[in-house]
Write a protein that holds these residues in place. Structure first.
Motif, short mmCIF file in Angstrom:
data_model
loop_
_atom_site.label_atom_id
_atom_site.label_comp_id
_atom_site.label_asym_id
_atom_site.label_seq_id
_atom_site.Cartn_x
_atom_site.Cartn_y
_atom_site.Cartn_z
N ILE A 184 38.65 4.45 -18.18
CA ILE A 184 37.95 5.69 -18.51
C ILE A 184 38.23 6.09 -19.96
CG2 ILE A 184 37.85 8.16 -18.00
CD1 ILE A 184 38.40 7.39 -15.04
N LYS A 185 39.48 5.97 -20.39
CA LYS A 185 39.83 6.31 -21.77
C LYS A 185 39.12 5.39 -22.76
CE LYS A 185 44.08 7.48 -22.71
NZ LYS A 185 45.57 7.46 -22.78
N ALA A 186 38.80 4.17 -22.30
CA ALA A 186 38.10 3.21 -23.16
C ALA A 186 36.59 3.41 -23.13
CB ALA A 186 38.44 1.78 -22.75
N GLY A 187 36.09 4.35 -22.28
CA GLY A 187 34.66 4.67 -22.29
C GLY A 187 33.92 4.47 -20.99
N ALA A 188 34.61 4.00 -19.95
CA ALA A 188 33.93 3.72 -18.68
C ALA A 188 33.63 5.00 -17.90
CB ALA A 188 34.79 2.78 -17.83
N GLU A 189 32.58 4.94 -17.08
CA GLU A 189 32.31 6.01 -16.13
C GLU A 189 33.22 5.81 -14.92
OE1 GLU A 189 28.19 5.27 -15.49
OE2 GLU A 189 27.57 6.65 -17.07
N PHE A 190 33.22 6.79 -14.01
CA PHE A 190 34.03 6.66 -12.79
C PHE A 190 33.13 6.87 -11.57
CE2 PHE A 190 36.68 8.70 -9.44
CZ PHE A 190 37.47 7.59 -9.15
N ILE A 191 33.31 6.00 -10.59
CA ILE A 191 32.55 6.09 -9.33
C ILE A 191 33.50 6.53 -8.23
CG2 ILE A 191 31.12 4.86 -7.66
CD1 ILE A 191 30.38 2.91 -9.90
N THR A 192 33.19 7.65 -7.62
CA THR A 192 34.05 8.20 -6.56
C THR A 192 33.92 7.38 -5.28
OG1 THR A 192 32.36 9.70 -5.74
CG2 THR A 192 33.76 10.51 -7.55
N GLU A 193 34.76 7.70 -4.30
CA GLU A 193 34.75 6.97 -3.03
C GLU A 193 33.41 7.08 -2.31
OE1 GLU A 193 38.00 8.48 -0.79
OE2 GLU A 193 39.52 7.42 -1.97
N VAL A 225 28.58 8.97 -9.37
CA VAL A 225 28.92 8.48 -10.71
C VAL A 225 29.25 9.67 -11.61
CG1 VAL A 225 28.10 7.23 -12.74
CG2 VAL A 225 27.43 6.46 -10.44
N ILE A 226 30.46 9.66 -12.13
CA ILE A 226 30.91 10.74 -13.02
C ILE A 226 30.83 10.23 -14.46
CG2 ILE A 226 32.72 12.41 -13.53
CD1 ILE A 226 31.61 12.48 -10.63
N PRO A 227 29.99 10.84 -15.29
CA PRO A 227 29.86 10.37 -16.67
C PRO A 227 31.17 10.49 -17.44
CG PRO A 227 28.10 11.91 -16.09
CD PRO A 227 29.10 11.98 -15.00
N ASN A 228 31.38 9.55 -18.32
CA ASN A 228 32.61 9.55 -19.11
C ASN A 228 32.77 10.84 -19.91
OD1 ASN A 228 34.06 8.76 -21.93
ND2 ASN A 228 34.88 7.52 -20.26
N ALA A 229 31.65 11.38 -20.40
CA ALA A 229 31.70 12.59 -21.22
C ALA A 229 32.28 13.77 -20.45
CB ALA A 229 30.31 12.93 -21.75
N GLU A 230 32.15 13.76 -19.11
CA GLU A 230 32.70 14.84 -18.31
C GLU A 230 34.20 14.68 -18.08
OE1 GLU A 230 32.30 16.65 -13.77
OE2 GLU A 230 30.60 15.54 -14.63
N LEU A 231 34.68 13.45 -18.24
CA LEU A 231 36.07 13.14 -17.90
C LEU A 231 37.00 13.14 -19.11
CD1 LEU A 231 35.34 10.12 -15.53
CD2 LEU A 231 35.91 12.46 -14.85
N THR A 232 36.46 13.05 -20.29
CA THR A 232 37.30 12.84 -21.47
C THR A 232 36.95 13.79 -22.62
OG1 THR A 232 35.78 11.16 -22.38
CG2 THR A 232 37.58 10.37 -20.97
N ILE A 233 37.91 13.92 -23.50
CA ILE A 233 37.72 14.60 -24.78
C ILE A 233 37.74 13.52 -25.86
CG2 ILE A 233 38.69 16.25 -26.42
CD1 ILE A 233 40.07 17.60 -24.03
N PRO A 234 36.67 13.40 -26.66
CA PRO A 234 36.63 12.33 -27.66
C PRO A 234 37.82 12.38 -28.61
CG PRO A 234 34.49 13.42 -27.47
CD PRO A 234 35.47 14.25 -26.70
N ALA A 235 38.31 11.22 -29.00
CA ALA A 235 39.39 11.14 -29.98
C ALA A 235 38.87 11.57 -31.34
CB ALA A 235 39.93 9.71 -30.05
N PRO A 236 39.72 12.13 -32.18
CA PRO A 236 39.28 12.50 -33.53
C PRO A 236 38.78 11.28 -34.30
CG PRO A 236 41.44 13.44 -33.04
CD PRO A 236 41.14 12.46 -31.95
N LYS A 237 37.84 11.51 -35.19
CA LYS A 237 37.30 10.42 -36.02
C LYS A 237 38.41 9.83 -36.89
CE LYS A 237 34.25 9.70 -39.99
NZ LYS A 237 35.39 9.47 -40.90
#
Length: 307
Positions: free
Chosen positions: A181-190, A194-206
């Motif tokens: 997920i930290k590398a950009g993947a989405e997550f699929i629950t049981e 499908v949970i979009p990556n953007a909902e799960l993470t805060i982008p790293a600073p440029k």
């Protein structure tokens, strides 16, 4: 929160010191690692004046073997020996510098086994990576001067996104999935949601970057190497009316430094290495800003954030 990426100017004069400017030296604090870039006379005093701990400097980059860029080095090494330094000191420079420093250490009968003094020869024909780890890459690249001379590019490497801790519990995310997920993947629950990556993470600073262009004539060959750099330091020894003198001595004018910054699409330009013939760099700065408005003339003991 952004980790530190800060440049401190220890010296910004060309050839000889003035009452207000020391010969060239800078310290870059990048991600908590301290790099000394060139080491003119008075570097030790300036380090103390700016309260920079000597022991934090493990890497020294010397652009070329003109005295105003390295005459402070033997004094700094001597102080390290007197202070009982034990950690390795890495010096990136022309291969001849090792022979010169060894002669000085022999002549002064200084302990050459006090700590590892490791020399890394630079490549003056093409860019090369000289330091790299998980967070940072440092490269050298050739400049155009009377003798072999290199610039240096410091680049923060991309970091992974930060996962939002509350989302781990909310979606019952197993530890084995966090890296993906930290590398950009989405997550699929049981249940198949499908949970979009953007909902799960805060982008790293440029990632941020800083380029140091020491003594050089106008040199378009380096533009691709430094393209898009956040902060560019480029020598601006002469005003535009002294363009012929700049060419004869393989130096640059403020206008030429600005032209390089503009062509390289740099965010901000710092100019320095001013000739003592000018009482102030005001005219050089004005001429540079006509080409590249985001230009600042450096001052000794001033600090600049790389953003």
């Amino acid at each position: 929160m952004q980790v530190p990426f800060k440049l401190t100017i220890l010296g910004s004069s060309s050839a000889t010191p003035t009452s207000e400017r020391y010969p060239t030296a800078q310290v870059l604090n990048v991600l908590g690692r301290f790099f000394l870039i060139d080491c003119g006379e008075g570097t030790q005093q300036q380090l103390r004046r700016n309260r920079i701990n000597y022991s934090k400097i493990d890497h020294i980059c010397i652009s070329h073997l003109h005295g105003d860029h390295f005459f402070g080095l033997i004094g700094l090494i001597s102080t390290f020996i007197l202070q009982g330094r034990r950690s390795a000191l890495h010096i990136y420079a022309h291969s001849e510098l090792q022979r010169y420093i060894k002669f000085q250490l022999d002549f002064l009968q200084l302990d050459q086994t006090a700590f590892p003094l490791i020399f890394h020869p630079l490549n003056f024909k093409r860019p090369q990576v000289i330091v790299e780890n998980k967070k940072l890459r440092v490269s050298s690249f050739p400049l155009k001067h009377r003798i072999a001379c290199c610039g240096f590019l410091f680049e923060e490497l991309p970091r992974e996104a930060n996962i939002i801790k509350e989302k781990i519990a909310q979606y019952n995310i197993p530890i084995r999935e966090i890296k993906n997920i930290k590398a950009g993947a989405e997550f699929i629950t049981e249940n198949g949601q499908v949970i979009p990556n953007a909902e799960l993470t805060i982008p790293a600073p440029k990632p941020r970057s800083y380029a140091y262009c020491s003594d050089t004539a106008y040199n378009e060959a380096m533009i691709d190497t430094i393209r898009g750099v956040d902060l560019l330091y480029h020598e601006a020894t002469f005003a535009q009316q002294d363009t012929a003198l700049a060419a004869a001595t393989f130096h640059s004018t403020g206008v030429q430094a600005a032209q390089i910054a503009k062509a390289a699409e740099a965010k901000k330009l710092l100019i320095g290495h001013f000739s003592a013939r000018y009482k102030t760099p005001a005219e050089i700065l004005r001429q540079a800003r006509d080409i590249f408005p985001a230009t600042e003339a450096v001052k000794d003991n001033a600090s600049y954030l790389v953003e």
